[in-house]
Design an enzyme around this catalytic site. Structure first.
Site, short mmCIF file in Angstrom:
data_model
loop_
_atom_site.label_atom_id
_atom_site.label_comp_id
_atom_site.label_asym_id
_atom_site.label_seq_id
_atom_site.Cartn_x
_atom_site.Cartn_y
_atom_site.Cartn_z
CE1 TYR A 1 -3.78 2.36 0.44
CE2 TYR A 1 -2.67 3.14 2.41
CZ TYR A 1 -3.66 3.28 1.46
OH TYR A 1 -4.54 4.33 1.54
CB SER B 1 0.92 -5.80 2.65
OG SER B 1 0.11 -4.90 3.34
CD GLN B 2 -2.28 -1.68 -2.53
OE1 GLN B 2 -3.12 -0.89 -2.13
NE2 GLN B 2 -1.23 -1.33 -3.27
CG ASP C 1 -0.74 -8.88 9.77
OD1 ASP C 1 -0.65 -7.66 10.03
OD2 ASP C 1 -0.62 -9.34 8.63
#
Lengths: 304, 308
Positions: free
Chosen positions: B88, B171-172, B257
């Site tokens: 991100y 992640s993203q 997380d």
């Protein structure tokens, strides 16, 4: 091999004192605007604009807890990348009720990217052949400007102010002795050329790219980087320090960083990464909590 | 109150009835736009063993998208390819390491990221909530297409074997891996780490950290918009894409997380339609999701599915 980066430049102190003198001639001209969308029941968020050398206009996210201060403060120095968030990704936002936080976007980063929009990769070698024109001379001045501003805020308990981040945290704490604590994870400015030669990973690969493309520039690059080597800043650091190193045997592991650790003196805790953002983050949060005089760390839900 | 065990969590994400029709319409719009790829060697970033190229292509709304493209200099025949989707806030990496392992490697910078932000630039924080009240203009509508069109770029390259394309990211990048594998049947193997953009409405209740908390910031200021926000997000949730995945897929998550709650990792894994799927849940790890030790398994996974 003896290289420029193995020796502290003879004019290291004058290089930085003249940079700070140049900064002192520039009015910070702060403009502070509330940011309702980032304001919570715990804290008010402001966007802050300041002028640094150049002159160049910077941006920072300032969060002030509600209630009566003064409050301990965390000065978040930027990591290597285009984005600066109000708090680092994954930080429990409830920390804003305990600490003043200030995250500075230096020249080239988002919100401070006009007229200079940095590229990543690219920033690390911007102007690197000229020690006075190197982008990081301005960036370090930007960090010092932000520090001045934070420390001028009446809400801040100036006896409990932590500079946190990577190399820039340690450098800022060296140049501004008012920081009581620092948390630093070096990655860029420890014997940079020698360390870069042992890796193919970015961002240090930027140095390798540059020297592969312009091999004739090696001496100039090494000369410039010597002004930014953490080893030469370390003796000036008076803050109690948490140094986050690589694991044993790694490029920036504790053995490799030994000269830096020695130079930082006795007020230092060295923590070797466990390659777990949870374990590393939890250690740092608990260290900071103790150092700031609190009993309970404010943690993200997944860490409780 | 003690948290439930992450694998017992029941997601609140619901799939809209017209989910498929919405995305079919978006893809039809995108198909009308020529890719118009531009590929330029980057001598500064190229090395003895890897050629690095600057790539631009056109995506939805005529937005020009940048990508790094790495190709091994020594090669025989057509290459397998790996798409690396970006995080991100991170800037897209130059994936020379995949090229050194014998793959062509492409890493896009979807709209809003530097080098792709001339036309669309909401900034960070802000991207996650940009036009979030309308699925037809929500920024991730184009952002997803930007990522998916990397497959079209690779299919147009003569050095690429179109039967051996994989996708990965953390992640993203993990979230984009899920949607890309779902929407592009050309993908033959997928590895998603700590997937973001999955279980939005779960995540904003489970954890209070950025970047998901951008949504809570938005809803605190505009509480009356909650129904529209939730409606929009359902069209973009990885959990609602995952049943379309048919290729071998690996997911790895950290049980501590603090960015993408592990509950959402389990939820998206459970929704994946492929029979060949593996989950690695690392205790003692946060958003790193055990990447340091897991990387070897990722390399082995792609070797098995794209090179063996």
């Amino acid at each position: 091999m003896t290289t420029a980066s193995n020796h502290k430049p003879a004019d290291f102190e004058s290089y930085w004192s003249s940079t700070l003198a140049e900064l002192s001639q520039i009015s910070p001209a702060p403009v502070v605007e509330p940011m309702p969308i980032r304001t919570t029941s715990d804290a008010t968020m402001y966007g802050v604009r300041l002028t640094s050398i150049g002159p160049y206009r910077l941006f920072g996210y300032l969060s002030i807890p509600r209630g009566r201060g003064p409050f301990p403060a965390i000065y978040q120095l930027p990591n290597y990348g285009s984005v600066v968030e109000p708090l680092p990704q994954g930080t429990a936002l409830a920390k804003r009720r305990r600490y003043v936080t200030f995250a500075i976007a230096v020249r080239g980063q988002r919100n401070a990217d006009q007229p200079f929009a940095a590229t990543f990769p690219g920033l690390l070698t911007e102007g690197i052949e000229d020690s006075l024109g190197y982008i990081y001379r301005g960036i370090v001045a930007d960090c010092c400007r932000g520090a001045e501003y934070l420390l001028s805020r009446p809400e801040v308990d100036t006896g409990r102010v932590t500079a946190a981040g990577s190399d820039l945290a340690l450098i800022t704490a060296a140049l501004d002795p008012r920081f009581s604590h620092t948390i630093s994870a070096p990655g860029l400015f420890f014997d940079t050329c020698a360390v870069a030669a042992k890796t193919k990973g970015y961002p240090l690969e930027e140095i390798n790219d540059y020297l592969r493309y312009r091999p004739e520039s090696r001496a100039k690059v090494e000369k410039t980087l010597a002004y930014f080597d953490l080893r030469w800043f370390a003796p000036q650091v008076k803050a109690t320090t948490l140094l986050v190193s690589g694991a044993k045997g790694e490029l920036l592991g504790p053995e490799a960083l030994h000269p830096l650790i020695e130079a930082l003196g006795s007020q230092i805790t060295v923590y070797e990464t466990q390659h777990s953002s949870y374990k590393d983050g939890l250690y740092a949060e608990r260290w900071l909590t103790r150092q700031m005089g609190f009993r309970q760390a404010i943690l993200p839900a997944a860490w409780r | 109150m003690a948290r439930r065990v992450p694998d017992q969590y029941i997601t609140k994400v619901k799939k809209p009835n017209d989910f498929d029709a919405f995305w079919q319409g978006v893809l039809e719009q995108a198909a009308k736009i020529p890719l118009d790829p531009q590929v330029t060697l980057d001598p500064l970033r190229s090395s003895e063993d890897v050629d690095v190229y600057n790539v631009y292509y056109t995506s939805l709304d005529q937005v020009r998208i940048f990508a790094w493209y790495c190709v091994p200099k020594q090669r025989q025949g057509r290459l397998p390819a790996i798409l690396t989707m970006p995080g991100y806030i991170s800037d897209p990496p130059i994936s020379k390491e995949w090229a050194r392992l014998g793959y062509a490697a492409l890493t896009p910078a979807p709209r809003g990221k530097i080098r792709s932000n001339r036309q669309v630039n909401p900034g960070y924080p802000n991207l996650l909530t940009h036009n979030i009240v309308d699925r037809h203009t929500y920024v991730y509508r184009g952002f997803f297409v930007d990522a998916w069109r990397t497959v079209d770029f690779l299919l147009g390259r003569e050095e690429i074997d179109p039967q051996r394309i994989g996708v990965t990211g953390g992640s993203q990048g993990g979230g984009l891996t899920i949607t890309t594998a779902a929407m592009r049947p050309e993908i033959k193997a997928a590895v998603a780490g700590a997937p973001y953009l999955t279980g939005f409405i779960d995540a904003i209740a489970l954890e209070r950290t950025y970047p998901y908390d951008e949504i809570n910031d938005y809803l605190r200021l505009y509480p009356q918009q909650r129904p529209q926000v939730e409606e929009t997000l359902a069209y973009f949730d990885g959990i609602n894409f995952a049943d379309k995945i048919r290729c071998p897929t690996m997911v790895y998550i950290g049980l501590q997380d603090n960015v993408c709650p592990p509950e959402t990792g389990y939820a998206v894994f459970n929704a994946i339609g492929s029979r060949d799927k593996q989950l690695y849940a690392y205790d003692g790890h946060g958003h790193d999701s055990g990447r340091y030790q897991h990387n070897t398994l990722v390399e082995q996974f792609f070797h098995t599915h794209l090179k063996a």
